[in-house]
Design a protein around this motif. Structure first.
Motif, mmCIF file in Angstrom:
data_model
loop_
_atom_site.group_PDB
_atom_site.id
_atom_site.type_symbol
_atom_site.label_atom_id
_atom_site.label_comp_id
_atom_site.label_asym_id
_atom_site.label_seq_id
_atom_site.Cartn_x
_atom_site.Cartn_y
_atom_site.Cartn_z
ATOM 1 N N PHE A 33 0.851 -1.187 0.000
ATOM 2 C CA PHE A 33 0.000 0.000 0.000
ATOM 3 C C PHE A 33 0.891 1.243 0.000
ATOM 4 N N PRO A 34 0.377 2.378 -0.449
ATOM 5 C CA PRO A 34 1.175 3.611 -0.415
ATOM 6 C C PRO A 34 1.135 4.267 0.969
ATOM 7 N N VAL A 35 1.837 3.651 1.911
ATOM 8 C CA VAL A 35 1.881 4.140 3.292
ATOM 9 C C VAL A 35 3.333 4.368 3.693
ATOM 10 N N ARG A 36 3.515 5.080 4.806
ATOM 11 C CA ARG A 36 4.874 5.428 5.227
ATOM 12 C C ARG A 36 5.699 4.191 5.552
ATOM 13 N N ARG A 37 5.069 3.161 6.083
ATOM 14 C CA ARG A 37 5.779 1.911 6.357
ATOM 15 C C ARG A 37 6.427 1.375 5.075
ATOM 16 N N ALA A 38 5.664 1.364 3.992
ATOM 17 C CA ALA A 38 6.180 0.860 2.715
ATOM 18 C C ALA A 38 7.267 1.768 2.164
ATOM 19 N N ARG A 39 7.065 3.070 2.288
ATOM 20 C CA ARG A 39 8.062 4.038 1.814
ATOM 21 C C ARG A 39 9.371 3.865 2.572
ATOM 22 N N ASP A 40 9.294 3.665 3.876
ATOM 23 C CA ASP A 40 10.510 3.513 4.680
ATOM 24 C C ASP A 40 11.238 2.216 4.343
ATOM 25 N N ARG A 41 10.496 1.133 4.094
ATOM 26 C CA ARG A 41 11.132 -0.122 3.701
ATOM 27 C C ARG A 41 11.846 0.040 2.356
ATOM 28 N N LEU A 42 11.226 0.769 1.438
ATOM 29 C CA LEU A 42 11.862 1.021 0.149
ATOM 30 C C LEU A 42 13.133 1.849 0.334
ATOM 31 N N ALA A 43 13.089 2.841 1.212
ATOM 32 C CA ALA A 43 14.273 3.664 1.464
ATOM 33 C C ALA A 43 15.432 2.806 1.957
ATOM 34 N N GLU A 44 15.155 1.837 2.822
ATOM 35 C CA GLU A 44 16.196 0.933 3.311
ATOM 36 C C GLU A 44 16.787 0.116 2.162
ATOM 37 N N TYR A 45 15.919 -0.363 1.294
ATOM 38 C CA TYR A 45 16.376 -1.168 0.160
ATOM 39 C C TYR A 45 17.288 -0.357 -0.757
ATOM 40 N N LEU A 46 16.969 0.905 -0.969
ATOM 41 C CA LEU A 46 17.699 1.731 -1.928
ATOM 42 C C LEU A 46 19.071 2.186 -1.429
ATOM 43 N N ARG A 47 19.347 2.046 -0.136
ATOM 44 C CA ARG A 47 20.589 2.591 0.421
ATOM 45 C C ARG A 47 21.834 2.037 -0.252
ATOM 46 N N ASP A 48 21.839 0.760 -0.596
ATOM 47 C CA ASP A 48 23.036 0.174 -1.216
ATOM 48 C C ASP A 48 22.713 -0.420 -2.581
ATOM 49 N N ARG A 49 21.775 0.225 -3.294
ATOM 50 C CA ARG A 49 21.425 -0.192 -4.646
ATOM 51 C C ARG A 49 21.691 0.958 -5.611
ATOM 52 N N PRO A 50 21.927 0.674 -6.888
ATOM 53 C CA PRO A 50 22.368 1.718 -7.822
ATOM 54 C C PRO A 50 21.229 2.480 -8.508
ATOM 55 N N PHE A 51 20.018 2.393 -8.014
ATOM 56 C CA PHE A 51 18.898 3.022 -8.705
ATOM 57 C C PHE A 51 18.907 4.535 -8.502
ATOM 58 N N THR A 52 18.793 5.253 -9.597
ATOM 59 C CA THR A 52 18.804 6.724 -9.549
ATOM 60 C C THR A 52 17.473 7.324 -9.997
ATOM 61 N N GLU A 53 16.601 6.483 -10.558
ATOM 62 C CA GLU A 53 15.318 6.994 -11.040
ATOM 63 C C GLU A 53 14.211 6.027 -10.638
ATOM 64 N N LEU A 54 13.149 6.579 -10.051
ATOM 65 C CA LEU A 54 12.007 5.784 -9.622
ATOM 66 C C LEU A 54 10.765 6.179 -10.403
ATOM 67 N N GLU A 55 10.043 5.175 -10.872
ATOM 68 C CA GLU A 55 8.708 5.374 -11.433
ATOM 69 C C GLU A 55 7.734 4.846 -10.386
ATOM 70 N N VAL A 56 7.061 5.755 -9.683
ATOM 71 C CA VAL A 56 6.264 5.382 -8.512
ATOM 72 C C VAL A 56 4.781 5.343 -8.871
ATOM 73 N N LEU A 57 4.181 4.169 -8.699
ATOM 74 C CA LEU A 57 2.736 4.016 -8.837
ATOM 75 C C LEU A 57 2.109 4.095 -7.447
ATOM 76 N N LEU A 58 1.015 4.820 -7.327
ATOM 77 C CA LEU A 58 0.340 4.987 -6.043
ATOM 78 C C LEU A 58 -1.107 4.535 -6.189
ATOM 79 N N PHE A 59 -1.474 3.477 -5.457
ATOM 80 C CA PHE A 59 -2.854 3.009 -5.523
ATOM 81 C C PHE A 59 -3.762 4.031 -4.845
#
Length: 447
Positions: free
Chosen positions: A352-378
């Motif tokens: 779901f588009p909630v802060r919990r999900a956003r924070d988990r994604l932020a953790e994932y991105l810390r050591d990944r090379p992604f520079t561009e996000l295409e964000v879908l929001l239900f």
């Protein structure tokens, strides 16, 4: 009384039915657009952007309630027919090299698409019409369920009812209906036939086991009532209140400062995402009797699989010569495995588009090379407690795009339900079909 058809008994907007449609389409090499609904469904969704917010949310509420069964029809529902209908989505294939079975999970849909295997869900949603439902009074909803569920459970002895009432994220939908989530306790006959006839000899079974549990009130044998749901709030906030809940209810014009919830006296698998232990055991028994290995993929949070699945997709895309730094952030049932591959996007699913999900994604991105996000929001239509607004996602990467969302009208931007497919389609300019064996998937996940 005319008996309801199997496909009319369960919600088309639910995770289980939408994800079955998404994976079935992917196995046919087709994209998943407009949540698998007919093309004609796009026009009203797109035109809704020109309506005032009150009109948009009103139509959303009415459209959802239209799917509900009447309480007096519940005794006629045969969930064995629903199991047959679900398995019937995977036609046109002789023998599958494996199968996924169990909990709903958007990341797992991508695994099934790449490995060329189907998924059979443990849980389905039967919406029940109830125009008097008050989102703020789950106690009254529990009594409604007590009065109406007896015949349904009597006629379906292989299921447990997890009556879910979420006055936060599902506020609009439940204002005219009640959510009866049903979990099979045994392997339905239709699933057994499908596995016997369509699964290759000795092929592996991957059991998706979301172990998430939730406080419940036991109403009767095989009947549980769940106040709230996984998402933007914690269980205790639904049951006892919190400053966040008090603010939300005040914003909604409620006379209450906390949800009027019954006391919880037990815990049970979370209504939408959790796996029934009895179902898992039934799968293992059937597999042992028929010579199929079972690989149990256990995880507590529905988003736990998203990072590992995204990493696998980055490897697979690299193998196709696509060295991408773009991530597709999916939301609930806004997903499109074939379209994501053709666009060269790595999929990362959020429930779901909630802060919990956003924070988990932020953790994932810390050591990944992604520079561009295409964000879908239900778009669930209400600024629920714990929601992650579009602005909350902007700091996650150098470039953050919202290809299907009108930030001015979110979260009541229902046009996104049609636009996400078009948005991905505009990026899908590669002739890529990701393929891997189910054995390689199992090895890649370490199960």
């Amino acid at each position: 009384m005319t008996k309801r058809q199997a496909q009319d008994s369960v919600a088309g907007f639910d995770s289980a039915t939408a994800m079955v449609r998404a994976l079935a389409a992917a196995l046919r090499g087709e994209r998943f657009t407009t949540l698998g609904q007919p093309k004609v469904a796009e026009a009203p969704l797109r035109l809704s952007r020109w309506l005032p917010e009150a009109a948009r949310t009103g139509i959303y509420r009415i459209a959802g309630a239209a799917e509900g069964a009447k309480p007096e029809e519940l005794g006629e529902l045969d969930l064995a027919e629903v199991a047959e209908w679900l398995a019937g989505h995977y036609d046109g294939h002789d023998r599958y090299p494996g199968v996924l079975i169990g909990s709903s999970n958007g990341a797992a849909v991508h695994l099934g698409a790449v490995a060329g295997v189907p998924w059979l869900p443990n849980t389905v949603l039967v919406p029940v019409k109830w125009p008097d439902n008050d989102p703020d009074r789950p106690r009254a909803a529990m009594e409604f369920g007590r009065d109406t569920a007896t015949a349904l459970l009597h006629n379906n002895p292989d299921l447990a009812l997890h009556h879910m009432h979420d006055g936060n994220q599902d506020r609009l939908m439940i204002s005219a209906m009640s959510y009866f989530r049903l979990k099979w306790l045994e392997l339905p006959a239709a699933y057994q036939r499908f596995l016997s006839e369509r699964l290759a000899p000795g092929a592996p079974i991957v059991l998706l086991d979301c172990t998430l549990r939730w406080p419940v009130t036991k109403v009767a044998e095989r009947h549980y009532f769940q106040t709230g749901a996984y998402g933007g709030l914690e269980p205790y906030e639904y049951l006892r209140g919190s400053p966040q809940v008090e603010r939300f209810l005040a914003e909604q014009g409620s006379e209450l400062t906390a949800f009027d919830a019954p006391e919880a006296d037990d815990t049970a698998p979370e209504a939408e995402w959790g796996l029934s232990p009895e179902f898992g055991a039934a799968v293992e028994r059937w597999a042992a009797e028929h010579g199929h290995p079972v690989h149990r993929l256990a995880f507590e949070d529905p988003q736990d699989l998203s990072g590992p699945v995204a990493d696998l997709h980055r490897e697979w895309l690299t193998g196709e010569g696509v060295h991408t730094t773009r991530l597709l952030v999916e939301s609930f049932v806004l997903l499109d495995p074939v379209g994501a591959a053709r666009a060269g996007l790595v999929p990362y699913w959020t429930p779901f588009p909630v802060r919990r999900a956003r924070d988990r994604l932020a953790e994932y991105l810390r050591d990944r090379p992604f520079t561009e996000l295409e964000v879908l929001l239900f778009p669930h239509g209400v600024r629920s407690a714990g929601i992650a607004e579009p602005e909350d996602w902007l700091a996650l990467a150098e470039r953050v795009n919202f290809p299907a969302t009108d930030r001015k009208t979110y979260p009541a931007d229902f046009r996104a339900l049609a636009e996400y497919g078009s948005a991905i389609g505009r990026m899908a300019d590669r002739d890529i079909t990701l393929k891997s064996s189910i054995e390689a998937v199992i090895e890649g996940l370490g199960i």
